[in-house]
Design a protein around this motif. Structure first.
Motif, PDB file in Angstrom:
ATOM      1  N   GLY A 161     -12.927  14.360 -23.721  1.00 16.31           N
ATOM      2  CA  GLY A 161     -12.781  12.897 -23.947  1.00 16.31           C
ATOM      3  C   GLY A 161     -11.633  11.993 -23.524  1.00 16.31           C
ATOM      4  O   GLY A 161     -11.403  11.083 -23.516  1.00 16.31           O
ATOM      5  N   ILE A 162     -10.638  12.820 -22.414  1.00 14.06           N
ATOM      6  CA  ILE A 162      -9.593  12.226 -21.822  1.00 14.06           C
ATOM      7  C   ILE A 162      -9.600  12.640 -20.453  1.00 14.06           C
ATOM      8  O   ILE A 162      -9.257  13.949 -20.071  1.00 14.06           O
ATOM      9  CB  ILE A 162      -8.132  12.755 -22.636  1.00 14.06           C
ATOM     10  N   GLU A 163      -9.570  11.757 -19.447  1.00 13.65           N
ATOM     11  CA  GLU A 163      -9.478  11.806 -17.879  1.00 13.65           C
ATOM     12  C   GLU A 163      -8.387  11.031 -17.432  1.00 13.65           C
ATOM     13  O   GLU A 163      -8.328   9.982 -17.884  1.00 13.65           O
ATOM     14  CB  GLU A 163     -10.826  11.565 -17.253  1.00 13.65           C
ATOM     15  N   LEU A 164      -7.379  11.731 -16.370  1.00 12.45           N
ATOM     16  CA  LEU A 164      -6.392  10.992 -15.995  1.00 12.45           C
ATOM     17  C   LEU A 164      -6.498  10.661 -14.355  1.00 12.45           C
ATOM     18  O   LEU A 164      -7.091  12.062 -13.849  1.00 12.45           O
ATOM     19  CB  LEU A 164      -5.242  11.471 -16.161  1.00 12.45           C
ATOM     20  N   TYR A 165      -6.382   9.715 -13.877  1.00 12.20           N
ATOM     21  CA  TYR A 165      -6.786   9.475 -12.606  1.00 12.20           C
ATOM     22  C   TYR A 165      -5.350   8.632 -11.639  1.00 12.20           C
ATOM     23  O   TYR A 165      -4.859   7.591 -12.462  1.00 12.20           O
ATOM     24  CB  TYR A 165      -7.727   8.529 -12.205  1.00 12.20           C
ATOM     25  N   LEU A 166      -5.198   9.400 -10.467  1.00 13.77           N
ATOM     26  CA  LEU A 166      -3.854   8.516  -9.959  1.00 13.77           C
ATOM     27  C   LEU A 166      -4.800   8.403  -8.435  1.00 13.77           C
ATOM     28  O   LEU A 166      -5.218   9.235  -7.958  1.00 13.77           O
ATOM     29  CB  LEU A 166      -2.956   9.558  -9.616  1.00 13.77           C
ATOM     30  N   GLN A 167      -4.817   7.175  -7.931  1.00 19.57           N
ATOM     31  CA  GLN A 167      -5.226   6.573  -6.678  1.00 19.57           C
ATOM     32  C   GLN A 167      -4.462   6.112  -5.802  1.00 19.57           C
ATOM     33  O   GLN A 167      -3.629   5.205  -6.247  1.00 19.57           O
ATOM     34  CB  GLN A 167      -6.651   5.624  -7.216  1.00 19.57           C
ATOM     35  N   ASP A 168      -4.147   6.568  -4.586  1.00 18.60           N
ATOM     36  CA  ASP A 168      -3.632   6.255  -3.624  1.00 18.60           C
ATOM     37  C   ASP A 168      -4.018   5.763  -2.365  1.00 18.60           C
ATOM     38  O   ASP A 168      -4.477   6.590  -1.581  1.00 18.60           O
ATOM     39  CB  ASP A 168      -2.591   7.103  -3.360  1.00 18.60           C
ATOM     40  N   CYS A 192      -2.115  -1.128 -12.246  1.00 18.18           N
ATOM     41  CA  CYS A 192      -1.863  -1.457 -10.720  1.00 18.18           C
ATOM     42  C   CYS A 192      -0.432  -1.438 -10.278  1.00 18.18           C
ATOM     43  O   CYS A 192       0.143  -2.469 -10.998  1.00 18.18           O
ATOM     44  CB  CYS A 192      -2.581  -2.378 -10.241  1.00 18.18           C
ATOM     45  N   LEU A 193       0.138  -0.618  -9.689  1.00 15.19           N
ATOM     46  CA  LEU A 193       1.454  -0.211  -9.498  1.00 15.19           C
ATOM     47  C   LEU A 193       1.795  -1.027  -8.186  1.00 15.19           C
ATOM     48  O   LEU A 193       2.751  -1.689  -7.887  1.00 15.19           O
ATOM     49  CB  LEU A 193       1.873   1.013  -9.429  1.00 15.19           C
ATOM     50  N   SER A 194       0.840  -1.127  -7.027  1.00 15.54           N
ATOM     51  CA  SER A 194       1.046  -2.036  -5.821  1.00 15.54           C
ATOM     52  C   SER A 194      -0.472  -2.244  -5.353  1.00 15.54           C
ATOM     53  O   SER A 194      -1.518  -1.727  -5.430  1.00 15.54           O
ATOM     54  CB  SER A 194       1.737  -1.232  -4.835  1.00 15.54           C
ATOM     55  N   GLY A 195      -0.340  -3.340  -4.507  1.00 17.61           N
ATOM     56  CA  GLY A 195      -1.823  -3.659  -3.973  1.00 17.61           C
ATOM     57  C   GLY A 195      -2.560  -4.701  -4.754  1.00 17.61           C
ATOM     58  O   GLY A 195      -2.376  -5.083  -5.628  1.00 17.61           O
ATOM     59  N   ASN A 196      -3.712  -4.730  -4.324  1.00 17.82           N
ATOM     60  CA  ASN A 196      -4.523  -5.538  -5.205  1.00 17.82           C
ATOM     61  C   ASN A 196      -6.224  -4.990  -5.000  1.00 17.82           C
ATOM     62  O   ASN A 196      -6.544  -4.631  -3.919  1.00 17.82           O
ATOM     63  CB  ASN A 196      -4.805  -6.970  -5.011  1.00 17.82           C
ATOM     64  N   LEU A 197      -6.635  -5.032  -6.053  1.00 12.44           N
ATOM     65  CA  LEU A 197      -8.363  -4.488  -6.164  1.00 12.44           C
ATOM     66  C   LEU A 197      -9.201  -5.563  -6.635  1.00 12.44           C
ATOM     67  O   LEU A 197      -8.804  -6.098  -7.681  1.00 12.44           O
ATOM     68  CB  LEU A 197      -8.344  -3.367  -7.220  1.00 12.44           C
ATOM     69  N   LYS A 244     -19.835 -12.287 -16.063  1.00 19.52           N
ATOM     70  CA  LYS A 244     -18.608 -12.798 -15.839  1.00 19.52           C
ATOM     71  C   LYS A 244     -17.242 -11.935 -15.968  1.00 19.52           C
ATOM     72  O   LYS A 244     -16.059 -12.534 -15.958  1.00 19.52           O
ATOM     73  CB  LYS A 244     -18.394 -14.405 -16.826  1.00 19.52           C
ATOM     74  N   VAL A 245     -17.563 -10.888 -16.380  1.00 23.23           N
ATOM     75  CA  VAL A 245     -16.483  -9.918 -16.650  1.00 23.23           C
ATOM     76  C   VAL A 245     -15.743  -9.771 -15.212  1.00 23.23           C
ATOM     77  O   VAL A 245     -16.279  -9.160 -14.408  1.00 23.23           O
ATOM     78  CB  VAL A 245     -16.953  -8.555 -17.183  1.00 23.23           C
ATOM     79  N   ASP A 246     -14.477  -9.967 -15.180  1.00 22.33           N
ATOM     80  CA  ASP A 246     -13.793  -9.690 -14.189  1.00 22.33           C
ATOM     81  C   ASP A 246     -12.900  -8.374 -14.365  1.00 22.33           C
ATOM     82  O   ASP A 246     -11.908  -8.318 -15.192  1.00 22.33           O
ATOM     83  CB  ASP A 246     -12.630 -10.878 -13.768  1.00 22.33           C
ATOM     84  N   LEU A 247     -13.117  -7.531 -13.318  1.00 23.07           N
ATOM     85  CA  LEU A 247     -12.419  -6.225 -13.339  1.00 23.07           C
ATOM     86  C   LEU A 247     -11.064  -6.432 -12.387  1.00 23.07           C
ATOM     87  O   LEU A 247     -10.622  -5.101 -12.234  1.00 23.07           O
ATOM     88  CB  LEU A 247     -13.199  -5.090 -13.017  1.00 23.07           C
ATOM     89  N   SER A 248     -10.668  -7.086 -11.870  1.00 21.40           N
ATOM     90  CA  SER A 248      -9.747  -7.212 -10.492  1.00 21.40           C
ATOM     91  C   SER A 248      -8.507  -6.937 -11.059  1.00 21.40           C
ATOM     92  O   SER A 248      -7.976  -7.091 -12.404  1.00 21.40           O
ATOM     93  CB  SER A 248      -9.650  -8.683 -10.003  1.00 21.40           C
ATOM     94  N   LEU A 249      -7.792  -6.127 -10.447  1.00 20.50           N
ATOM     95  CA  LEU A 249      -6.324  -5.987 -10.644  1.00 20.50           C
ATOM     96  C   LEU A 249      -5.109  -6.178  -9.621  1.00 20.50           C
ATOM     97  O   LEU A 249      -5.639  -5.968  -8.382  1.00 20.50           O
ATOM     98  CB  LEU A 249      -6.290  -4.394 -10.910  1.00 20.50           C
ATOM     99  N   THR A 250      -4.115  -6.734  -9.964  1.00 16.66           N
ATOM    100  CA  THR A 250      -3.027  -6.690  -8.967  1.00 16.66           C
ATOM    101  C   THR A 250      -1.850  -6.205  -9.422  1.00 16.66           C
ATOM    102  O   THR A 250      -1.802  -6.014 -10.501  1.00 16.66           O
ATOM    103  CB  THR A 250      -2.687  -8.533  -8.890  1.00 16.66           C
ATOM    104  N   ARG A 284      -5.378  -1.834   5.123  1.00 17.56           N
ATOM    105  CA  ARG A 284      -3.929  -2.227   5.481  1.00 17.56           C
ATOM    106  C   ARG A 284      -3.057  -2.619   4.654  1.00 17.56           C
ATOM    107  O   ARG A 284      -2.172  -3.876   4.607  1.00 17.56           O
ATOM    108  CB  ARG A 284      -3.743  -3.112   6.668  1.00 17.56           C
ATOM    109  N   GLN A 285      -3.341  -2.212   3.269  1.00 19.47           N
ATOM    110  CA  GLN A 285      -2.398  -2.411   2.026  1.00 19.47           C
ATOM    111  C   GLN A 285      -2.259  -0.802   1.297  1.00 19.47           C
ATOM    112  O   GLN A 285      -2.932  -0.199   1.486  1.00 19.47           O
ATOM    113  CB  GLN A 285      -2.814  -3.420   1.025  1.00 19.47           C
ATOM    114  N   ASN A 286      -1.242  -0.963   0.360  1.00 17.90           N
ATOM    115  CA  ASN A 286      -1.078   0.262  -0.164  1.00 17.90           C
ATOM    116  C   ASN A 286      -1.702  -0.060  -1.661  1.00 17.90           C
ATOM    117  O   ASN A 286      -0.809  -0.570  -2.422  1.00 17.90           O
ATOM    118  CB  ASN A 286       0.267   0.881  -0.401  1.00 17.90           C
ATOM    119  N   LEU A 287      -2.610   0.339  -1.927  1.00 20.29           N
ATOM    120  CA  LEU A 287      -3.120   0.209  -3.547  1.00 20.29           C
ATOM    121  C   LEU A 287      -3.037   1.506  -4.013  1.00 20.29           C
ATOM    122  O   LEU A 287      -3.505   2.576  -3.763  1.00 20.29           O
ATOM    123  CB  LEU A 287      -4.716  -0.266  -3.400  1.00 20.29           C
ATOM    124  N   PHE A 288      -2.132   1.268  -5.269  1.00 19.91           N
ATOM    125  CA  PHE A 288      -1.885   2.479  -6.222  1.00 19.91           C
ATOM    126  C   PHE A 288      -2.196   2.235  -7.597  1.00 19.91           C
ATOM    127  O   PHE A 288      -1.804   1.229  -8.083  1.00 19.91           O
ATOM    128  CB  PHE A 288      -0.450   3.079  -5.918  1.00 19.91           C
TER     129      PHE A 288
END
Length: 342
Positions: free
Chosen positions: A63-70, A93-98, A106-112, A133-137
């Protein structure tokens, strides 16, 4: 730029998922990224020609999963996902944008950078674009709704109705709650990224930090109905008084003042101090104090300059067993076991 030129710098992946565990092998099959699975950990490393980075997954427990994406790509990446499972997800979102959205909704899932998103997702189709050419973390977690329900407990009636519905599994719609990542959340995120432990201790530590982040996000939703108006009324001098209150607390670890006394010291009424403290620090005054004590005790133990009894006293615990129990709840390990490592 012509369409032909755009196509040269755009990589597309289309994934159909019945279960989140299919994501890694599907990404490997369609992109050529190197996939490795070791016990409860999964790694997806990017190939050099596409860019640098890694997606890391840790199965904490059922029931619990953790993900780190770089992500740091040489080509834009578009992922179209046909998701066929239900989950409650929280992403930071720690850096970059998704750029991301639910297709046909109309659900927006974007992150900055500096923002987070809590999402309840049943079966849906989404498209995500990761610019080159961006670091998305990103730090993300997937939580079973029953675990969320156990965290919320008796405060469920204070939460937004749509969140109540999804926790009770009464609603099949898709909901998203976006927000600014507050200082308390940033501390927990930094601790996850820079986890000092290994093996089983690492596992317990990351689970506690994951649940802490979920609790902090739910606290925002729990309190939003009564606090939003107060938040808008906080003046700059009142924010300074909140920080002063924080300093008073951490300067008196052994004998902190009561909330009423603290409010009188900093010149605020007790109600505004309570709500203001949660706005500025993302938790209650004494919740912050407890967190500070635990983090300070960890640093003191790791320094090797004090024994466990001395550390307990230094952070304001007169009862050794109370300190040991609090430390183990926070970090998943006895303080004496941590001390022996340094």
């Amino acid at each position: 730029m012509s369409n032909a030129d755009i196509n040269k710098v755009m990589m597309k992946v289309s994934i159909s998922l019945n279960d989140i565990q299919e994501f890694f092998p599907e990404m490997q099959r369609q992109t050529g990224f190197y996939y490795q699975s070791i016990a409860k950990e999964k790694f997806l490393n990017f190939s050099n020609q596409l860019g640098k980075g890694q997606i890391y997954n840790l199965h904490l427990r059922d029931g619990i999963e953790l993900y780190l994406q770089d992500w740091n790509l040489e080509e834009n990446l578009i992922i179209k996902a046909n998701t066929k499972y239900s989950s409650l997800g929280l992403g930071f979102c720690l850096s970059g944008n998704l750029e991301a959205e639910v297709i046909g909704s109309k659900v927006d899932l974007s992150l900055t950078a500096g923002r987070n998103l809590l999402l309840h997702s049943n079966a849906y189709k989404a498209t995500m674009e990761i610019p080159a050419r961006q670091n998305l973390f990103l730090v993300e977690m997937s939580i079973d709704s029953q675990i969320i329900k156990s965290i919320v407990e008796d405060e469920c009636e204070q939460i937004d109705y749509s969140l109540q519905s999804l926790i009770e599994c009464q609603d099949s719609k898709i909901y998203a709650w976006s927000g600014i990542t507050n200082p308390a959340m940033k501390i927990a995120l930094n601790q996850i990224i820079n986890c000092p432990y290994k093996n089983l201790t690492k596992h317990f530590y990351l689970e506690s930090k994951t649940l802490e982040l979920v609790s902090l996000k739910l606290a925002e939703l729990t309190d939003s109905k009564t606090e939003n108006k107060i938040y808008k009324k906080l003046r700059a001098d009142e924010v300074e008084r909140i920080y002063f209150a924080r300093d008073v607390l951490i300067s008196n670890l052994e004998n902190p003042p009561s909330l009423l006394s603290l409010a009188q010291i900093v010149g605020l009424n007790e109600h505004k101090l309570k709500l203001g403290f949660r706005q500025v620090f993302g938790t209650t005054a004494f919740g912050y104090l407890h967190q500070y004590k635990m983090e300070r005790s960890r640093l003191l133990l790791e320094s090797g300059l004090m024994n466990v009894t001395e550390v307990a006293s230094a952070v304001g615990y007169s009862n050794f067993s109370h300190f040991t129990a609090a430390f183990k709840r926070k970090f998943g390990i006895n303080p004496s076991a941590l001390k022996s490592r340094f």
